[in-house]
Design a protein around this motif. Structure first.
Motif, PDB file in Angstrom:
ATOM      1  N   VAL A 158       0.837  -1.203   0.000  1.00 23.46           N
ATOM      2  CA  VAL A 158       0.000   0.000   0.000  1.00 23.46           C
ATOM      3  C   VAL A 158       0.872   1.253   0.000  1.00 23.46           C
ATOM      4  O   VAL A 158       0.570   2.239  -0.678  1.00 23.46           O
ATOM      5  CB  VAL A 158      -0.944  -0.006   1.226  1.00 23.46           C
ATOM      6  CG1 VAL A 158      -1.704   1.315   1.320  1.00 23.46           C
ATOM      7  CG2 VAL A 158      -1.934  -1.156   1.136  1.00 23.46           C
ATOM      8  N   SER A 162       0.855   4.125  -2.709  1.00 22.24           N
ATOM      9  CA  SER A 162       0.571   5.485  -2.250  1.00 22.24           C
ATOM     10  C   SER A 162       1.575   6.481  -2.807  1.00 22.24           C
ATOM     11  O   SER A 162       1.207   7.568  -3.268  1.00 22.24           O
ATOM     12  CB  SER A 162       0.585   5.510  -0.713  1.00 22.24           C
ATOM     13  OG  SER A 162       0.494   6.841  -0.228  1.00 22.24           O
ATOM     14  N   GLU A 169      -2.273   6.569   2.068  1.00 21.07           N
ATOM     15  CA  GLU A 169      -2.533   5.128   2.158  1.00 21.07           C
ATOM     16  C   GLU A 169      -4.020   4.864   2.385  1.00 21.07           C
ATOM     17  O   GLU A 169      -4.564   3.867   1.890  1.00 21.07           O
ATOM     18  CB  GLU A 169      -1.702   4.519   3.286  1.00 21.07           C
ATOM     19  CG  GLU A 169      -0.203   4.544   3.011  1.00 21.07           C
ATOM     20  CD  GLU A 169       0.596   3.870   4.102  1.00 21.07           C
ATOM     21  OE1 GLU A 169       0.020   3.037   4.819  1.00 21.07           O
ATOM     22  OE2 GLU A 169       1.802   4.169   4.234  1.00 21.07           O
ATOM     23  N   LYS A 170      -4.675   5.759   3.117  1.00 19.88           N
ATOM     24  CA  LYS A 170      -6.119   5.602   3.345  1.00 19.88           C
ATOM     25  C   LYS A 170      -6.881   5.665   2.029  1.00 19.88           C
ATOM     26  O   LYS A 170      -7.797   4.873   1.784  1.00 19.88           O
ATOM     27  CB  LYS A 170      -6.621   6.695   4.289  1.00 19.88           C
ATOM     28  CG  LYS A 170      -8.113   6.614   4.590  1.00 19.88           C
ATOM     29  CD  LYS A 170      -8.543   7.723   5.537  1.00 19.88           C
ATOM     30  CE  LYS A 170     -10.055   7.649   5.800  1.00 19.88           C
ATOM     31  NZ  LYS A 170     -10.494   8.742   6.706  1.00 19.88           N
ATOM     32  N   ASN A 173      -6.416   2.446   0.056  1.00 22.42           N
ATOM     33  CA  ASN A 173      -7.269   1.375   0.584  1.00 22.42           C
ATOM     34  C   ASN A 173      -8.730   1.590   0.199  1.00 22.42           C
ATOM     35  O   ASN A 173      -9.460   0.638  -0.088  1.00 22.42           O
ATOM     36  CB  ASN A 173      -7.124   1.295   2.108  1.00 22.42           C
ATOM     37  CG  ASN A 173      -5.823   0.636   2.532  1.00 22.42           C
ATOM     38  OD1 ASN A 173      -5.351  -0.292   1.892  1.00 22.42           O
ATOM     39  ND2 ASN A 173      -5.240   1.117   3.619  1.00 22.42           N
ATOM     40  N   GLU A 174      -9.178   2.842   0.175  1.00 18.47           N
ATOM     41  CA  GLU A 174     -10.556   3.142  -0.241  1.00 18.47           C
ATOM     42  C   GLU A 174     -10.762   2.750  -1.697  1.00 18.47           C
ATOM     43  O   GLU A 174     -11.814   2.220  -2.070  1.00 18.47           O
ATOM     44  CB  GLU A 174     -10.850   4.633  -0.053  1.00 18.47           C
ATOM     45  CG  GLU A 174     -11.064   5.053   1.394  1.00 18.47           C
ATOM     46  CD  GLU A 174     -11.359   6.542   1.507  1.00 18.47           C
ATOM     47  OE1 GLU A 174     -11.074   7.286   0.539  1.00 18.47           O
ATOM     48  OE2 GLU A 174     -11.866   6.958   2.553  1.00 18.47           O
ATOM     49  N   ARG A 176      -9.159   0.418  -3.273  1.00 11.34           N
ATOM     50  CA  ARG A 176      -9.197  -1.049  -3.320  1.00 11.34           C
ATOM     51  C   ARG A 176     -10.595  -1.561  -2.980  1.00 11.34           C
ATOM     52  O   ARG A 176     -11.129  -2.445  -3.649  1.00 11.34           O
ATOM     53  CB  ARG A 176      -8.186  -1.633  -2.330  1.00 11.34           C
ATOM     54  CG  ARG A 176      -6.756  -1.671  -2.839  1.00 11.34           C
ATOM     55  CD  ARG A 176      -5.841  -2.275  -1.797  1.00 11.34           C
ATOM     56  NE  ARG A 176      -4.562  -2.677  -2.359  1.00 11.34           N
ATOM     57  CZ  ARG A 176      -3.591  -3.227  -1.642  1.00 11.34           C
ATOM     58  NH1 ARG A 176      -3.743  -3.436  -0.349  1.00 11.34           N
ATOM     59  NH2 ARG A 176      -2.457  -3.571  -2.231  1.00 11.34           N
ATOM     60  N   GLU A 242      -4.502  -6.245   5.655  1.00  8.65           N
ATOM     61  CA  GLU A 242      -3.896  -5.973   4.348  1.00  8.65           C
ATOM     62  C   GLU A 242      -3.230  -7.220   3.762  1.00  8.65           C
ATOM     63  O   GLU A 242      -2.857  -7.231   2.587  1.00  8.65           O
ATOM     64  CB  GLU A 242      -2.862  -4.854   4.484  1.00  8.65           C
ATOM     65  CG  GLU A 242      -3.464  -3.535   4.952  1.00  8.65           C
ATOM     66  CD  GLU A 242      -2.416  -2.445   5.123  1.00  8.65           C
ATOM     67  OE1 GLU A 242      -1.270  -2.646   4.648  1.00  8.65           O
ATOM     68  OE2 GLU A 242      -2.734  -1.415   5.733  1.00  8.65           O
TER      69      GLU A 242
END
Length: 279
Positions: A158, A162, A169-170, A173-174, A176, A242
Motif C-alpha cells: 500500500v 501510495s 494510504e487511506k 485502501n478506499e 481497493r 492488508e
C-alpha cells in the motif's frame, strides 16, 4: 361484476374488463388465478389468449411499481427506465408461471421483476453507488499496480502504491474497496439446466454461515486489540487485514523479518491469553 360472479363464468369465457390496470390489488390476485387457469388451456396466438395475457400484465403492473420503490433514490428519468425493465420481468414471470406451483403469483413474480431491475443497473452502471473520485482512483490503482508488479516482480505494498499514485494510504485502501463494487453476479443468472428447468445461481447459495459463530469472539477481541500499542496494532492490521507478508511488514517498519515474527508471535500470545481468561 364481483370476483365471485367472475369465477362462475370461467368454464364459458373470460370476463371483459374495461381497464385491467385499475383493478384493485386484492381483486387482481383472485382474478389472476382465473386468467392463468384459462391461459393454460388456450391456444397461443388466439385473440382470447392474447386478451388473457395482456389483462394479466395490466392487472399486475402494481407489482412493478411496488418493486421500483426500492430504487426511488434514482433520478426521475432513470426511474422510468427501471419501470420499463421491471415490466420485462413481469412478462417473463407471467409466461413461466403455472398454478401447479401452489405459490402466489406475487411471490413468484417479484424476484423476476427485481432481477431485471438489478440487471439493468449492473449493465449500465456500477453494481453499487461509488463516488466519482473513487471510480477514477480505481483505474489509477489498476495501472499503478501493474506498473509496480512489473518493476518489483511482486505485488506492491500500500505504501508503494501510495507513493506512486501521490495519494494517502487511506485513499489507496478506499480505492481497493471501491474496486469490489465495479462488478457483481446476479443471483438470477442462469448457470445451467436440469430436469426441473433452468438452474440459477441462487439455487446453489443459502448454506449456513459458520463465521457467525465467531461474532462473540470478535466482540471480545476488539477491546483487547484497542489496548495494544500503536506498533502492535499496525502489525496485526498489516498481517491480517492488508494480508502483507512478514518481509513486507519489516520493510515498512524498517526492521528485520525475524523481528517482525517475534513481535507478531508475542502480540498473538497476548491476545490469546486475554481471550482464554476473559469471562
Amino acid at each position: 361484476m364481483t370476483v365471485t360472479e367472475v369465477a362462475v363464468t370461467r368454464t364459458v369465457a373470460l370476463p371483459e374488463i374495461a381497464d385491467p390496470s385499475r383493478v384493485a390489488p386484492k381483486d387482481a390476485r383472485q382474478l389472476s388465478r382465473l386468467f392463468f387457469d384459462r391461459l393454460a388451456v388456450l391456444e397461443e396466438g388466439t385473440r382470447e389468449y392474447q386478451y388473457a395475457r395482456n389483462a394479466l400484465i395490466e392487472m399486475n403492473m402494481t407489482l412493478v411499481r411496488f418493486a421500483a420503490t426500492r430504487f426511488r433514490s434514482r433520478g426521475h428519468d432513470e426511474m422510468e427506465d427501471v419501470v420499463q425493465v421491471g415490466m420485462v420481468g413481469l412478462i417473463k414471470a407471467i409466461d413461466r408461471f403455472e398454478l401447479t406451483r401452489e405459490v402466489e403469483f406475487t411471490s413468484f413474480a417479484i424476484p423476476y421483476i427485481v432481477g431485471e431491475m438489478k440487471r439493468f443497473f449492473r449493465d449500465t452502471s456500477w453494481a453499487v453507488h461509488v463516488p466519482r473520485r473513487l471510480q477514477e482512483a480505481r483505474i489509477h490503482l489498476a495501472q499503478a499496480t501493474e506498473e509496480l508488479r512489473g518493476r518489483l516482480g511482486r505485488a506492491p505494498t500500500v505504501k508503494e502504491l501510495s507513493e506512486l499514485m501521490c495519494l494517502s494510504e487511506k485513499e489507496v485502501n478506499e480505492a481497493r474497496v471501491a474496486s469490489n463494487g465495479y462488478t457483481s453476479s446476479s443471483l438470477d443468472a442462469t448457470i445451467g439446466s436440469s430436469d426441473d428447468g433452468e438452474a440459477v445461481l441462487a439455487d446453489f447459495i443459502g448454506t449456513d454461515d459458520n463465521a457467525l459463530d465467531l461474532v462473540e469472539d470478535f466482540n471480545a477481541l476488539a477491546p483487547m486489540i484497542a489496548r495494544l500499542d500503536g506498533r502492535e496494532r499496525r502489525i496485526i492490521h498489516m498481517r491480517f487485514v492488508e494480508e502483507c507478508t512478514q518481509a513486507q511488514i519489516g520493510e515498512y517498519l524498517g526492521i528485520s523479518q525475524m523481528h517482525v515474527s517475534r513481535l507478531l508471535n508475542r502480540t498473538l500470545a497476548k491476545l490469546r491469553e486475554g481471550m482464554l481468561t476473559s469471562d
